[in-house]
Design an enzyme around this catalytic site. Sequence first.
Site, PDB file in Angstrom:
ATOM      1  N   ARG A 182     -65.987  -3.553  25.212  1.00  0.00           N
ATOM      2  CA  ARG A 182     -65.376  -3.186  26.327  1.00  0.00           C
ATOM      3  C   ARG A 182     -65.692  -1.605  26.840  1.00  0.00           C
ATOM      4  NH1 ARG A 182     -65.138  -7.624  26.193  1.00  0.00           N
ATOM      5  NH2 ARG A 182     -63.305  -9.065  26.070  1.00  0.00           N
ATOM      6  N   SER A 231     -55.817  -7.538  30.003  1.00  0.00           N
ATOM      7  CA  SER A 231     -55.522  -7.005  28.909  1.00  0.00           C
ATOM      8  C   SER A 231     -55.161  -5.325  28.873  1.00  0.00           C
ATOM      9  CB  SER A 231     -56.589  -7.228  27.796  1.00  0.00           C
ATOM     10  OG  SER A 231     -56.653  -8.635  27.525  1.00  0.00           O
ATOM     11  N   GLU A 301     -57.353  -0.417  27.402  1.00  0.00           N
ATOM     12  CA  GLU A 301     -58.446  -1.241  27.952  1.00  0.00           C
ATOM     13  C   GLU A 301     -58.579  -0.833  29.341  1.00  0.00           C
ATOM     14  OE1 GLU A 301     -59.459  -5.122  26.550  1.00  0.00           O
ATOM     15  OE2 GLU A 301     -60.260  -5.713  28.367  1.00  0.00           O
TER      16      GLU A 301
HETATM   17  C1  LIG Z   1     -55.593 -11.702  35.054  1.00  0.00           C
HETATM   18  C2  LIG Z   1     -57.121 -10.733  34.768  1.00  0.00           C
HETATM   19  C3  LIG Z   1     -57.711 -11.196  33.771  1.00  0.00           C
HETATM   20  C4  LIG Z   1     -58.718 -10.517  32.957  1.00  0.00           C
HETATM   21  N1  LIG Z   1     -59.286 -11.111  31.843  1.00  0.00           N
HETATM   22  C5  LIG Z   1     -60.391 -10.513  31.546  1.00  0.00           C
HETATM   23  C6  LIG Z   1     -61.204 -10.945  30.560  1.00  0.00           C
HETATM   24  O1  LIG Z   1     -61.018 -11.979  30.147  1.00  0.00           O
HETATM   25  N2  LIG Z   1     -62.098 -10.320  29.929  1.00  0.00           N
HETATM   26  C7  LIG Z   1     -62.301  -8.998  30.524  1.00  0.00           C
HETATM   27  O2  LIG Z   1     -63.410  -8.476  29.958  1.00  0.00           O
HETATM   28  N3  LIG Z   1     -61.661  -8.512  31.374  1.00  0.00           N
HETATM   29  C8  LIG Z   1     -60.579  -9.110  31.789  1.00  0.00           C
HETATM   30  N4  LIG Z   1     -59.764  -8.413  32.957  1.00  0.00           N
HETATM   31  C9  LIG Z   1     -60.089  -7.288  33.230  1.00  0.00           C
HETATM   32  C10 LIG Z   1     -61.163  -7.046  34.458  1.00  0.00           C
HETATM   33  O3  LIG Z   1     -61.334  -7.970  35.505  1.00  0.00           O
HETATM   34  C11 LIG Z   1     -62.685  -6.642  33.971  1.00  0.00           C
HETATM   35  O4  LIG Z   1     -62.497  -5.324  33.149  1.00  0.00           O
HETATM   36  C12 LIG Z   1     -63.753  -6.384  35.040  1.00  0.00           C
HETATM   37  O5  LIG Z   1     -64.849  -6.560  34.453  1.00  0.00           O
HETATM   38  C13 LIG Z   1     -63.354  -5.249  36.044  1.00  0.00           C
HETATM   39  O6  LIG Z   1     -64.082  -5.479  37.120  1.00  0.00           O
HETATM   40  P1  LIG Z   1     -63.562  -4.806  38.623  1.00  0.00           P
HETATM   41  O7  LIG Z   1     -64.608  -5.017  39.637  1.00  0.00           O
HETATM   42  O8  LIG Z   1     -62.109  -5.136  38.911  1.00  0.00           O
HETATM   43  O9  LIG Z   1     -63.568  -3.251  38.064  1.00  0.00           O
HETATM   44  P2  LIG Z   1     -62.525  -2.313  38.385  1.00  0.00           P
HETATM   45  O10 LIG Z   1     -61.361  -2.567  37.833  1.00  0.00           O
HETATM   46  O11 LIG Z   1     -62.519  -1.735  39.955  1.00  0.00           O
HETATM   47  O12 LIG Z   1     -63.111  -1.050  37.822  1.00  0.00           O
HETATM   48  C14 LIG Z   1     -63.239  -0.904  36.071  1.00  0.00           C
HETATM   49  C15 LIG Z   1     -64.290   0.258  35.697  1.00  0.00           C
HETATM   50  O13 LIG Z   1     -65.685  -0.322  36.133  1.00  0.00           O
HETATM   51  C16 LIG Z   1     -66.101   1.016  36.615  1.00  0.00           C
HETATM   52  N5  LIG Z   1     -66.972   0.201  37.836  1.00  0.00           N
HETATM   53  C17 LIG Z   1     -66.527  -0.529  38.928  1.00  0.00           C
HETATM   54  N6  LIG Z   1     -67.561  -0.945  39.694  1.00  0.00           N
HETATM   55  C18 LIG Z   1     -68.714  -0.099  39.169  1.00  0.00           C
HETATM   56  C19 LIG Z   1     -70.085   0.025  39.553  1.00  0.00           C
HETATM   57  N7  LIG Z   1     -70.612  -0.403  40.719  1.00  0.00           N
HETATM   58  N8  LIG Z   1     -70.890   0.960  38.736  1.00  0.00           N
HETATM   59  C20 LIG Z   1     -70.170   1.563  37.954  1.00  0.00           C
HETATM   60  N9  LIG Z   1     -69.061   1.513  37.341  1.00  0.00           N
HETATM   61  C21 LIG Z   1     -68.165   0.738  38.012  1.00  0.00           C
HETATM   62  C22 LIG Z   1     -64.724   1.667  37.356  1.00  0.00           C
HETATM   63  O14 LIG Z   1     -65.257   3.053  37.652  1.00  0.00           O
HETATM   64  C23 LIG Z   1     -64.118   1.503  36.436  1.00  0.00           C
HETATM   65  O15 LIG Z   1     -64.208   2.468  35.175  1.00  0.00           O
HETATM   66  C24 LIG Z   1     -58.787  -9.236  33.481  1.00  0.00           C
HETATM   67  C25 LIG Z   1     -58.090  -8.671  34.788  1.00  0.00           C
HETATM   68  C26 LIG Z   1     -57.130  -9.608  35.169  1.00  0.00           C
HETATM   69  C27 LIG Z   1     -56.281  -8.840  36.282  1.00  0.00           C
END
Ligand SMILES: Cc1cc2nc3c(=O)[nH]c(=O)nc-3n(C[C@H](O)[C@H](O)[C@H](O)COP(=O)(O)OP(=O)(O)OC[C@H]3O[C@@H](n4cnc5c(N)ncnc54)[C@H](O)[C@@H]3O)c2cc1C
Length: 322
Positions: A182, A231, A301
């Site tokens: 992660r 998580s 996380e």
């Molecule tokens: C119901 C639910 C289930 C989930 N299950 C999982 C799972 O099974 N596995 C898992 O790994 N995660 C899971 N997650 C967490 C999340 O979905 C992941 O971490 C996902 O990859 C985050 O993507 P996001 O676009 O929402 O990023 P954000 O939440 O908007 O940002 C997360 C991070 O990424 C950075 N970021 C975003 N876009 C960019 C970019 N273009 N360039 C550089 N940095 C960037 C942001 O600055 C921040 O630090 C879950 C979340 C929820 C709500």
Amino acid sequence: MTGGGEALVAKLGDRLAGLRGRITPNAEMDKITWFRAGGMADALFQPADEEDLAAFLKAVPRDIPLMVVGIGSNLLVRDGGIPGFVIRLSAKGFGEARALSDTRIQAGAATPDKRVAAAALEAGIGGFHFYHGIPGAIGGALRMNAGANGVETRERVVEVRALDREGRLHVLSNADMGYAYRHSSVPADFIFTSAVLEGYGQDRETIRAAMDGVQHHRETVQPIREKTGGSTFKNPEGTSAWKEIDKAGCRGLMVGGAQMSPMHCNFMINTGAATGYELEYLGETVRARVLENSGIRLHWEIKRIGDFRPGHEVQEFLGQLL
Ligand SMILES: Cc1cc2nc3c(=O)[nH]c(=O)nc-3n(C[C@H](O)[C@H](O)[C@H](O)COP(=O)(O)OP(=O)(O)OC[C@H]3O[C@@H](n4cnc5c(N)ncnc54)[C@H](O)[C@@H]3O)c2cc1C
């Protein structure tokens, strides 16, 4: 909220004049994060495309803070808001996924993970079923090394396009991404704009069945229809965060409107009108109790961003030094 959005945009004046993207002063972050909580960003910038983003990065002086967000499924925004600009890539300019070959997919950083899984299914490319259950976009997956069902993003990455704080383009290899659980060690101010990802040839029925399995599993064990951030804590070495949270008696624990889900106790949920403060205070309460109970220091996380509202600061482990 910080509330200085109009002044910030006015101060930059002509520097922002030629941009094609959209600027929104005083942007409500609770509207664009899964938790539906937290304060405002001074301003939100949604670039039209990679060229527009590069122009923006060159135009904004270095002393103005910038932060990129994706779909906000891993973010807890503090109630005092976010100073400077939040950058959110537009679906129009960064939201496409297409097969490049029998095994490779190119995806813009704003493409939802689910859409990448669907594009892979259509092209008969295996190895992307895990994205079917992750509610973020590819930029967040690249930054977080998102993973599920025994697969992580790092296993799929071939190369990534990114812009640095000065708007310079970098093409990063898998090794350059510096992946760990992660985590990516690419500098925090790099903004990923697209990626080439690689899977393997597989028949569509097998892929479809794997995707259905992912969805079914989630429906039964995770509160996926709640306002949550996934998580809350990373799994510690040799155990699971949820087991330690459960052992410490924190399943269902509430602070105001924030709760550790009774269904999956490493998921924190906003049951209604929780504030950023309540969510973070609950998280630190859990950390303190787990530390006391089993001696384990949980690590967040979920990314906590922005400033505390004055008088509502939350200390790590609630200030307990055990
Ligand atoms: C119901 C639910 C289930 C989930 N299950 C999982 C799972 O099974 N596995 C898992 O790994 N995660 C899971 N997650 C967490 C999340 O979905 C992941 O971490 C996902 O990859 C985050 O993507 P996001 O676009 O929402 O990023 P954000 O939440 O908007 O940002 C997360 C991070 O990424 C950075 N970021 C975003 N876009 C960019 C970019 N273009 N360039 C550089 N940095 C960037 C942001 O600055 C921040 O630090 C879950 C979340 C929820 C709500």
